[in-house]
Write a protein that holds these residues in place. Structure first.
Motif, short mmCIF file in Angstrom:
data_model
loop_
_atom_site.label_atom_id
_atom_site.label_comp_id
_atom_site.label_asym_id
_atom_site.label_seq_id
_atom_site.Cartn_x
_atom_site.Cartn_y
_atom_site.Cartn_z
N LEU A 67 0.72 -1.15 0.02
CA LEU A 67 -0.04 0.06 -0.01
C LEU A 67 0.74 1.36 0.04
O LEU A 67 2.05 1.17 0.49
N ALA A 68 0.42 2.43 -0.45
CA ALA A 68 0.92 3.58 -0.47
C ALA A 68 1.21 3.95 0.77
O ALA A 68 0.62 3.64 1.67
N SER A 69 2.39 4.66 1.16
CA SER A 69 2.80 5.46 2.22
C SER A 69 1.52 6.29 2.73
O SER A 69 1.22 7.11 1.81
N GLY A 70 1.32 6.52 4.05
CA GLY A 70 0.44 7.53 4.57
C GLY A 70 -1.13 7.44 4.01
O GLY A 70 -1.75 8.21 3.63
N SER A 71 -1.69 5.88 3.85
CA SER A 71 -2.82 5.83 2.90
C SER A 71 -3.86 5.41 3.70
O SER A 71 -5.03 5.42 3.32
N VAL A 72 -3.75 5.09 5.17
CA VAL A 72 -4.65 4.58 5.82
C VAL A 72 -4.97 5.22 7.04
O VAL A 72 -3.69 6.11 7.69
N ASP A 73 -6.17 5.46 7.82
CA ASP A 73 -6.22 6.14 8.92
C ASP A 73 -5.88 5.07 10.19
O ASP A 73 -5.64 5.75 11.36
N GLY A 74 -6.07 4.01 10.02
CA GLY A 74 -5.92 3.06 11.13
C GLY A 74 -5.55 1.62 10.85
O GLY A 74 -5.77 1.29 9.47
N VAL A 75 -4.89 0.69 11.72
CA VAL A 75 -4.56 -0.49 11.38
C VAL A 75 -5.03 -1.51 12.46
O VAL A 75 -4.75 -1.05 13.73
N CYS A 76 -5.59 -2.48 12.20
CA CYS A 76 -6.03 -3.61 13.25
C CYS A 76 -5.14 -4.76 13.06
O CYS A 76 -5.36 -5.32 11.58
N ILE A 77 -4.50 -5.29 13.69
CA ILE A 77 -3.77 -6.48 13.93
C ILE A 77 -3.95 -7.43 14.97
O ILE A 77 -3.15 -7.10 15.89
N GLN A 117 10.06 -5.32 11.82
CA GLN A 117 9.64 -4.68 10.28
C GLN A 117 8.25 -4.77 10.21
O GLN A 117 7.71 -3.66 9.47
N VAL A 118 7.32 -5.47 10.62
CA VAL A 118 5.84 -5.50 10.46
C VAL A 118 5.58 -4.11 11.07
O VAL A 118 4.64 -3.12 10.39
N VAL A 119 5.77 -3.80 12.18
CA VAL A 119 5.35 -2.62 12.91
C VAL A 119 5.88 -1.34 12.11
O VAL A 119 5.18 -0.34 12.22
N SER A 120 7.20 -1.60 11.58
CA SER A 120 7.67 -0.23 10.92
C SER A 120 6.63 -0.19 9.54
O SER A 120 6.41 0.97 9.21
N GLU A 121 6.29 -1.34 9.10
CA GLU A 121 5.42 -1.04 7.69
C GLU A 121 4.18 -0.59 8.13
O GLU A 121 3.44 0.20 7.39
N ILE A 122 3.76 -0.89 9.27
CA ILE A 122 2.50 -0.22 9.87
C ILE A 122 2.52 1.00 10.15
O ILE A 122 1.55 2.02 9.67
N SER A 123 3.37 1.63 10.57
CA SER A 123 3.78 2.93 10.79
C SER A 123 3.90 3.78 9.38
O SER A 123 3.28 4.92 9.18
N ARG A 124 4.57 3.09 8.68
CA ARG A 124 4.66 3.41 6.80
C ARG A 124 3.30 3.94 6.32
O ARG A 124 3.12 5.04 6.09
N VAL A 125 2.42 3.04 6.54
CA VAL A 125 1.27 3.18 5.93
C VAL A 125 0.25 3.91 6.24
O VAL A 125 -1.10 4.41 5.84
N LEU A 126 0.51 4.14 7.93
CA LEU A 126 -0.51 4.97 8.56
C LEU A 126 -0.28 6.64 8.11
O LEU A 126 0.92 7.08 7.90
N LYS A 127 -1.38 7.29 8.12
CA LYS A 127 -1.42 8.72 7.97
C LYS A 127 -0.76 9.34 9.44
O LYS A 127 -0.71 8.52 10.38
N PRO A 128 -0.25 10.70 9.34
CA PRO A 128 0.24 11.15 10.51
C PRO A 128 -0.88 11.22 11.68
O PRO A 128 -1.90 11.52 11.24
N GLY A 129 -0.60 10.76 12.80
CA GLY A 129 -1.43 10.63 13.98
C GLY A 129 -2.69 9.43 13.68
O GLY A 129 -3.46 9.24 14.60
N GLY A 130 -2.37 8.31 12.88
CA GLY A 130 -3.15 7.42 12.78
C GLY A 130 -3.06 6.49 13.80
O GLY A 130 -2.28 6.54 14.65
N LEU A 131 -4.09 5.51 14.00
CA LEU A 131 -4.20 4.77 15.09
C LEU A 131 -3.85 3.14 14.72
O LEU A 131 -4.04 2.74 13.51
#
Length: 319
Positions: free
Chosen positions: A163-173, A185-199
């Motif tokens: 997915l594009a960087s900064g493309s989602v508002d939240g992640v549920c895992i 690495q997975v958490v780093s990817e979660i941080s990458r795809v989240l928008k700033p302030g994402g959940l």
């Protein structure tokens, strides 16, 4: 509710190279081909399994292309979802998950974004307590796992989220990080795809025996789980199941070793389930030290917990 493909396909990117878009080809509503936008020798084509693109770089993934494309399922053998959910409601962990997921949903909605997008990782089966998310039309979900299902859009490896960087508002895992080879690495990817302030909302086991065979690698204490999400500000965190549930797991696997039978051990271990029901009598600090798992709900920030401060985050009984 699950997003329509037309709402999210522009977000798809080449795994490991999020600057390169993925082009999806359709026949009606069915995806027939998936290719990177690169041309020539650098272009990549991805298999389509049961109508879902398998956006995985198989050269650096435990997911095997031959197994996935031959059967359309992963090598991981999962227990029936109804059985897992029933146990969750019986032991109270599903109730806590449901409350946490609703809190996660409400925090995502509090940003004032119209129909925010939440990424569901490992979502081929519905996670415990996630109905509060799926049944809310105000929140859209985009979902993947390492095999296709009615609840996923595509197949992927969470080490390289396509997915594009900064493309989602939240992640549920939920119940995924123990099954990946590199949780950091997975958490780093979660941080990458989240928008700033994402959940993010995560659930990960601690005092659980090996499940899903060879595809089970890691456990986290509640504090270790907090360190894993150190780039997130805590909204809520704690134990998911206490020492009673951990005792039940241990008894079940002890009996499985003696009897060599999963079915027989499940039956013989039922009296030990009473211990799990007594977790409600145990304080949160003692639950944390003997927790069956940990949960974390947090907001992505531009700062990280300093290494020198992580011990101050300990919330167990041994203070």
């Amino acid at each position: 509710m699950l997003a329509e493909w037309g709402e999210v396909e522009h977000l798809m990117r080449q795994p490991g190279n999020p600057s390169v878009p993925i082009i999806l080809y359709r026949r009606g509503a069915t995806i027939t081909e998936a290719k990177s936008e690169l041309s020539g020798a650098r272009a990549a084509e991805y298999p389509v399994v049961h109508g879902q693109p398998a956006l995985i770089d198989f050269s650096c993934s435990l997911v095997r292309a031959d197994v996935l494309t031959a059967s359309g399922i992963s090598a991981i053998k999962r227990r029936p979802n109804w059985l897992r959910i029933t146990k969750g409601w019986l032991f109270g962990t599903a109730n806590l998950s449901a409350r946490n997921v609703v809190s996660f949903r409400d925090h995502v909605l509090s940003h004032g974004i119209e129909r925010p997008l939440v990424l569901m990782i490992g979502a081929a089966t519905k996670g415990a307590g996630t109905d509060g998310l799926y049944e809310t039309e105000a929140v859209r979900q985009i979902a993947f796992d390492i095999y296709p299902s009615a609840y996923t859009h595509f197949i992927a490896d969470a080490h390289q989220i396509p997915l594009a960087s900064g493309s989602v508002d939240g992640v549920c895992i939920q119940a995924v990080l123990e099954h990946v080879i590199n949780p950091e690495q997975v958490v780093s990817e979660i941080s990458r795809v989240l928008k700033p302030g994402g959940l993010v909302y995560a659930e990960t086991p601690f005092m659980q025996q090996v499940h899903e065979g060879a595809y089970d690698f890691t456990r986290f204490t509640e504090l270790g789980h907090r360190w894993l999400f150190r780039n997130f500000e805590t909204i809520s965190r704690g134990a998911l199941g206490g020492p009673g549930l951990s005792f039940y797991w241990a008894a079940k696997y002890f009996l499985r070793g003696l009897t060599r039978s999963r079915l027989l051990s499940d039956v013989l271990s039922l009296p030990f389930a009473l211990a799990a029901l007594m977790d409600g009598m145990i304080g949160e600090d003692h639950k944390i030290d003997g927790s069956n798992g940990a949960y974390f709900l947090g907001r992505l920030t531009g700062t990280s917990i300093p290494l020198s401060s992580i011990v101050d985050e300990y919330r167990g009984a041994q203070r």
